[in-house]
Design a protein around this motif. Structure first.
Motif, PDB file in Angstrom:
ATOM      1  N   ASP A   1      -4.034  -7.626  -2.052  1.00  0.00           N
ATOM      2  CA  ASP A   1      -3.726  -6.138  -1.617  1.00  0.00           C
ATOM      3  C   ASP A   1      -3.796  -5.203  -2.923  1.00  0.00           C
ATOM      4  O   ASP A   1      -4.489  -4.454  -2.922  1.00  0.00           O
ATOM      5  CB  ASP A   1      -2.271  -5.823  -1.021  1.00  0.00           C
ATOM      6  CG  ASP A   1      -2.538  -5.667   0.737  1.00  0.00           C
ATOM      7  OD1 ASP A   1      -3.819  -5.419   1.286  1.00  0.00           O
ATOM      8  OD2 ASP A   1      -1.451  -5.690   1.261  1.00  0.00           O
TER       9      ASP A   1
ATOM     10  N   ARG B   1       0.694  -1.129   0.026  1.00  0.00           N
ATOM     11  CA  ARG B   1      -0.251  -0.019  -0.019  1.00  0.00           C
ATOM     12  C   ARG B   1       0.811   1.390  -0.084  1.00  0.00           C
ATOM     13  O   ARG B   1       0.398   2.201  -0.441  1.00  0.00           O
ATOM     14  CB  ARG B   1      -0.940   0.085   1.096  1.00  0.00           C
ATOM     15  CG  ARG B   1      -1.930  -1.284   1.143  1.00  0.00           C
ATOM     16  CD  ARG B   1      -2.832  -1.143   2.274  1.00  0.00           C
ATOM     17  NE  ARG B   1      -3.543  -2.560   2.355  1.00  0.00           N
ATOM     18  CZ  ARG B   1      -4.152  -2.802   3.534  1.00  0.00           C
ATOM     19  NH1 ARG B   1      -4.830  -1.912   4.164  1.00  0.00           N
ATOM     20  NH2 ARG B   1      -4.618  -4.186   3.464  1.00  0.00           N
TER      21      ARG B   1
ATOM     22  N   THR C   1      -9.352  -6.469   2.497  1.00  0.00           N
ATOM     23  CA  THR C   1      -8.675  -7.467   1.876  1.00  0.00           C
ATOM     24  C   THR C   1      -9.379  -8.822   2.477  1.00  0.00           C
ATOM     25  O   THR C   1      -9.413  -9.863   1.827  1.00  0.00           O
ATOM     26  CB  THR C   1      -7.349  -7.796   2.214  1.00  0.00           C
ATOM     27  OG1 THR C   1      -6.832  -7.932   3.551  1.00  0.00           O
ATOM     28  CG2 THR C   1      -6.553  -6.480   1.532  1.00  0.00           C
TER      29      THR C   1
END
Length: 282
Positions: free
Chosen positions: A222, A168, A241
């Motif tokens: 992700d 991320r 997720t």
């Protein structure tokens, strides 16, 4: 026993106790998500044991001895075993024919189910037209940026903190692009004694390999979630997720599972027991 407190001895003991009251096959898996995948797909006479991690599954089964292993089958993630030429396992432990279960699922038609559930057909068509690849290929390409670093770290014993490889941090949510340079800088900044040039050289020297063995399932999920929020759909950020993984697990058909190498290995094990122990639902 609280989760995370099992060891190989505890798993071996759990299997032994389960065999005392259960006559069918025992399937030993790595964790609760694996349990959730296999439980609805098991034969009625099969009992699924959560070993909590890969080492517990392999070493727990190995501790049983030949007679104790009768009717017991372990299923583990391949991880980098095939790529590194290691990962010796007992004969009644089989592995995924991809890096891990999540990769097996995203390689299957379960991915299309997730795209239908959370994606936008118009956005998906636009991405595929502009990128020149389908979503699955685009997902694999992006996950490979992270997977290749993880593989290089294992293969060449690089000084890389895996905690620095957090998907991320390095994905632009509005464009679904990966900042590979930012990833490299973060690896060095966060403690690696290898500089960027050394890491880049090692990455260039990696052997050719099927991408689904290189990428890590958590990275793939992700990335899929990030893509579904903007480029591939308008999924709410509150959908995590876990929810995406849940849809993936539920969506893979029994027929497609049986068509994988993993499915074939399970069937071969069943046949080796002359049909006395069955794992997959019929």
């Amino acid at each position: 026993m609280p989760r995370g407190h099992k060891n190989p001895g505890a798993v071996a003991a759990e299997i032994t106790m389960a065999k005392m009251v259960h006559e069918g096959a025992l399937l030993v898996v790595e964790g609760v998500d694996d349990w959730r995948f296999w439980e609805p797909r098991r034969h009625a006479d099969c009992y699924v044991v959560d070993g909590e991690n890969k080492t517990n599954v392999i070493e727990g089964i190995a501790r049983l001895g030949r007679r104790g292993r009768a009717g017991v089958l372990g299923v583990v993630d391949d991880d980098y075993d095939s790529l590194l030429g290691g990962g010796a396992r007992p004969e009644n432990v089989v592995a995924t024919d991809a890096h891990d279960l999540e990769c097996l699922l995203c390689r299957s038609r379960a991915l299309e189910t997730v795209l239908v559930e959370y994606g936008s057909p118009a956005k998906i068509r636009r991405f595929e037209r502009e990128a020149g690849v389908d979503v699955r290929t685009g997902l694999l390409e992006r996950a490979s940026v992270f997977g290749r670093v993880r593989w290089a770290a294992e293969l060449y014993e690089l000084d890389i903190a895996h905690a620095a490889i957090r998907v991320r941090r390095f994905v632009d949510r509005s464009t679904w692009t990966v900042d590979s340079r930012g990833l490299m800088r973060a690896i060095v900044r966060e403690g690696s004694e290898d500089d960027e040039r050394v890491i880049a050289e090692r990455l260039r020297n990696l052997p050719e390999a099927d991408g689904w063995w290189v990428v890590q399932g958590h990275d793939v999920v992700d990335l899929l979630r990030i893509g579904l929020m903007h480029v591939l759909g308008s999924m709410k950020a509150s959908v995590g997720t876990r929810e995406v993984s849940r849809v993936l697990r539920a969506a893979m058909s029994q027929e497609e599972l049986e068509g994988t190498q993993l499915g074939a290995d399970i069937k071969a094990w069943e046949e080796s027991t002359e049909g006395r122990y069955l794992v997959l639902a019929r």
